[in-house]
Design a protein around this motif. Structure first.
Motif, mmCIF file in Angstrom:
data_model
loop_
_atom_site.group_PDB
_atom_site.id
_atom_site.type_symbol
_atom_site.label_atom_id
_atom_site.label_comp_id
_atom_site.label_asym_id
_atom_site.label_seq_id
_atom_site.Cartn_x
_atom_site.Cartn_y
_atom_site.Cartn_z
ATOM 1 N N ASP A 1 0.831 -1.206 0.000
ATOM 2 C CA ASP A 1 0.000 0.000 0.000
ATOM 3 C C ASP A 1 0.868 1.260 0.000
ATOM 4 O OD1 ASP A 1 -2.500 -1.230 -0.020
ATOM 5 O OD2 ASP A 1 -2.492 -1.497 2.160
ATOM 6 N N TRP A 2 0.274 2.344 -0.531
ATOM 7 C CA TRP A 2 0.983 3.628 -0.563
ATOM 8 C C TRP A 2 1.514 4.005 0.808
ATOM 9 C CZ3 TRP A 2 3.511 7.469 -2.686
ATOM 10 C CH2 TRP A 2 3.662 8.652 -1.966
ATOM 11 N N ARG A 3 2.746 4.379 0.826
ATOM 12 C CA ARG A 3 3.353 5.024 1.978
ATOM 13 C C ARG A 3 4.420 5.984 1.453
ATOM 14 N NH1 ARG A 3 3.490 4.096 7.327
ATOM 15 N NH2 ARG A 3 2.741 1.946 7.208
ATOM 16 N N ARG A 4 4.492 7.153 2.054
ATOM 17 C CA ARG A 4 5.492 8.126 1.630
ATOM 18 C C ARG A 4 6.883 7.509 1.744
ATOM 19 N NH1 ARG A 4 6.592 13.854 4.665
ATOM 20 N NH2 ARG A 4 7.102 12.388 6.323
ATOM 21 N N PRO A 5 7.777 7.761 0.761
ATOM 22 C CA PRO A 5 9.141 7.220 0.853
ATOM 23 C C PRO A 5 9.788 7.575 2.186
ATOM 24 C CG PRO A 5 8.777 8.190 -1.303
ATOM 25 C CD PRO A 5 7.565 8.518 -0.481
ATOM 26 N N GLY A 6 10.506 6.618 2.755
ATOM 27 C CA GLY A 6 11.159 6.859 4.033
ATOM 28 C C GLY A 6 11.512 5.568 4.738
ATOM 29 N N PHE A 7 11.865 5.675 5.993
ATOM 30 C CA PHE A 7 12.344 4.534 6.763
ATOM 31 C C PHE A 7 11.242 3.484 6.942
ATOM 32 C CE2 PHE A 7 14.329 2.194 10.219
ATOM 33 C CZ PHE A 7 15.680 2.291 9.899
ATOM 34 N N GLN A 8 10.013 3.944 7.206
ATOM 35 C CA GLN A 8 8.927 2.985 7.419
ATOM 36 C C GLN A 8 8.638 2.203 6.136
ATOM 37 O OE1 GLN A 8 7.341 2.266 10.472
ATOM 38 N NE2 GLN A 8 6.757 0.521 9.190
ATOM 39 N N LEU A 9 8.700 2.856 4.990
ATOM 40 C CA LEU A 9 8.501 2.132 3.732
ATOM 41 C C LEU A 9 9.569 1.062 3.565
ATOM 42 C CD1 LEU A 9 6.982 1.741 1.083
ATOM 43 C CD2 LEU A 9 8.445 3.511 0.057
#
Length: 675
Positions: free
Chosen positions: A150-158
């Motif tokens: 699912d969509w998630r803003r690029p970053g550590f959690q992605l």
């Protein structure tokens, strides 16, 4: 060896626009090297750094991090609400000097348990990623071979999300990232490349076989593409107007695209609704803004009606963009960067894209073509459903994106300016074109000798920096075509140098009517035609501008055997005064440069004028430059570069309130002092 393999794979993938767009995506490789401090092996991650382009990536564009330290960040990760802090932590994971600045996607590459990882933005992959039922379509297209995230803003959690999907799906070769793109992996560089291409090509085939015809709906009568010649003429007329509107907050350079992909989209009934939804992939809307400005008139509408509608639509666009910013801005959000559109769509004509320089403008247009392809693919199998507006704002006005912009070098003095130089195939004109290009201007190199113009343009740089036109300045149609070429190449014109000229040295009794007419046609009439055509564009742009005449000390100095040349130069000198008085209300400055004889590197002197003037003064032609220098107050010879420096000085901004001036570049000829 690890870095070499990574670069080879990156360049191969980045060379094909079906795989990823310019400066889009990133690649990585994990391997072992020797720690120069301990002498022991150390596990490292090589990953494309922030910015740069896969197709042209070099070792300098790689960030190098210690894998153990990068993965240890999992234990101190403060959660998604504070994940931006993790980018600063990457600096503490660098190996040695670390190379390029690590990008936001570094966590994805480091946390996924695979030796090689590719993150790409192919149109086919994003089409599935932006389809309303993208997860189900991904399952139908790939089975268990590719998973959905699912969509998630690029970053550590992605990065954590994708790593978890990789662990939970051992058969998977990669993932479709909702609203975004694809990520693939492999245990060797070749395997990773193959997996990336498998995902991309499989998605392409799926869309082609499963998709329905005419996903953008029927053609709207009256919105079909104009014939090529009419289309280009309309585009040349509109480009300066649109560029002026798009430069309300900051001066922009333009790019025009009338490819079949664009023209077909602009003719279809879904143009308005789909354009209003905006783009989805972060790389797309960071360059194209959340949505384009769309002209809602048929291709055959009168030009004046289109211009009036553009002005009204532009004001509405700015109001809407400010409202978008105010809806989502937080107290710590970066300030609004400008409310003008980056993409303007004109049915029947094409797409106008804008940026701080030509490359940025061109790439913005290329990204919107990618977006059209994405919308077509998504609409062919489902419904285009990009990420929501709030998420777009969070990325567009991301503090990390602001930091990336802050790292860009300061613009050059003439950045964003579009220059047209006549007689630029040799001598003084060539030197002026080179200097303006070196100072950041986009340059249109115009010359009667088309091959010479092309040579000079190539010397300055690629087509994003300079283009060549063949132009006879005595021909009104040719002059108009040269100015239109500037509008189509860069969006308009800001700085014109009337340099085209020739010289015939004869006494009054030897001067023929043809001698007189030729010199006045090229220098007096030619300057008038160029100034008139360029001033029209400058007025349409509303951005002011500069007209510079390369006149001569002979405009004020009475020398022997040059009645036709001296009179033509005096005509040019008075045009400067007349036009400065007339065009000032439009912010257009008109100035002249008065050189003394420029012998070395001069096209005029090489074509007989040098020999003629040497005979007049009774010196060998080889010593003519030295002869001119001896009669000056400074005792120095004038070179083309000195004239070019004067053009730069008068146009670069420090003399912004100077108009109607003639600047002597003659090393000091007292008889030519201005009175």
């Amino acid at each position: 060896m690890t870095a070499d393999e990574l670069l080879a794979r990156s360049n191969e993938l980045g060379a094909d626009p079906r795989n990823t767009n310019f400066a889009g995506g990133n690649t990585s490789a994990k391997g072992t090297d020797t720690d120069p401090v301990t002498g022991r092996p150390v596990d490292l991650l090589w990953v494309k750094g922030s910015g740069g382009d896969l197709g042209t990536l070099t070792e300098a564009g790689l960030a190098v991090l210690r894998l153990d330290r990068l993965r240890a960040l999992v234990d101190v990760y403060p959660g998604v609400e504070r994940e931006d802090e993790m980018v600063a932590a990457f600096d503490y994971c660098l190996h040695g000097r670390g190379g390029a600045a690590p990008s936001i996607d570094t966590a994805m590459h480091g946390l996924v348990d695979a030796a090689h990882v590719d993150h790409l933005h192919p149109d086919s992959g994003i089409a599935l990623a932006t389809a309303a039922d993208g997860a189900a379509l991904t399952k139908e297209c790939f089975g268990d071979r590719v998973a959905w995230v699912d969509w998630r803003r690029p970053g550590f959690q992605l990065g954590l999300d994708i790593a978890a999907v990789r662990r939970a799906n051992p058969k998977a070769i990669g993932v479709i990232l909702g609203g975004h793109g694809i990520t693939a992996w492999g245990e060797t560089s070749q395997e990773c490349r193959d997996h990336s291409l498998e995902i991309i090509r499989t998605a392409e085939t799926f869309l082609a076989e499963r998709g329905r015809a005419e996903p953008f709906g029927a053609v709207v009568p009256g919105f079909e593409a104009l014939p090529a010649d009419q289309r280009r003429a309309r585009a040349a007329a509109l480009a300066p107007v649109i560029r002026g509107l798009a430069s309300t907050d900051a001066r922009q350079v333009g790019h025009f695209t009338d490819s079949e992909v664009v023209l077909d989209f602009l003719a279809r009934e879904k143009l308005g609704p789909l354009a209003a939804l905006g783009t989805s992939c972060p790389d797309h809307f960071l360059r194209t803004k959340v949505r384009p400005l769309v002209v809602d008139l048929p291709a055959t509408a009168p030009l004046a009606e289109v211009v009036a509608r553009l002005q009204a639509l532009h004001e509405t666009y700015r109001e809407d963009y400010r409202a978008y910013y105010e809806r989502h801005a937080e107290p710590d959000s970066p300030p609004l960067r400008g409310a003008d559109p980056a993409i303007v769509l004109v049915p029947g004509v094409g797409m106008f894209s804008f940026g701080k320089d030509k490359q940025t403008a061109r790439v913005a247009g290329e990204f919107y073509v990618n977006a059209i392809n994405v919308m077509r693919g998504a609409e062919s199998v489902s419904r285009y459903a990009p990420i929501d507006e709030r998420e777009k704002f969070r990325i567009e006005y991301w503090a990390l994106e602001e930091a990336k912009l802050a790292r860009l070098p300061a613009p050059k003095p003439l950045a964003g300016r579009i220059a047209l130089v006549t007689g630029a195939g040799s001598g003084i004109g060539r030197a002026i074109a080179h200097r303006l290009g070196a100072e950041g201007a986009c340059v249109v190199v115009a010359d009667l000798d088309g091959e010479a113009a092309r040579t000079v343009a190539a010397e300055i740089g690629p087509a994003d920096r300079a283009v060549a036109v063949t132009a006879d300045v005595t021909d009104e149609a040719a002059v108009r075509a040269a100015v239109e070429a500037a509008a189509l190449a860069f969006g308009g014109v800001d700085l014109v140098v009337n340099n085209a000229g020739l010289s015939i040295s004869k006494s009054l009794l030897e001067t023929t009517e043809r001698d007189w007419d030729l010199q006045h046609d090229v220098m007096a009439k030619g300057s008038f035609l160029v100034a008139r055509a360029a001033a029209g564009v400058m007025v349409d742009q509303g951005l002011g501008g500069d007209l510079v005449y390369i006149s001569s000390k002979n405009a004020v100095f009475a020398g022997p055997n040059n009645v036709a040349y001296g009179a033509a130069k005096a005509d040019q000198a008075h045009q400067v005064r007349l036009l400065a008085a007339e065009l000032g209300e439009h912010g257009i400055r008109v100035n002249g440069i008065n050189p003394d004889g420029v012998v070395r590197g001069s096209g005029i002197f090489a074509k007989g004028w040098g020999a003629q003037r040497a005979a007049v003064y009774g010196v060998p032609e080889s010593e003519l430059g030295a002869f001119y220098a001896k009669r000056t107050l400074l005792g120095r010879e004038v070179l083309p570069e000195h004239v070019a420096a004067a053009v730069f000085a008068i146009t670069a901004g420090d003399l912004s309130l100077t108009t109607g001036l003639h600047v002597p570049v003659d090393a000091g000829v007292a008889a030519a002092f201005l009175r």
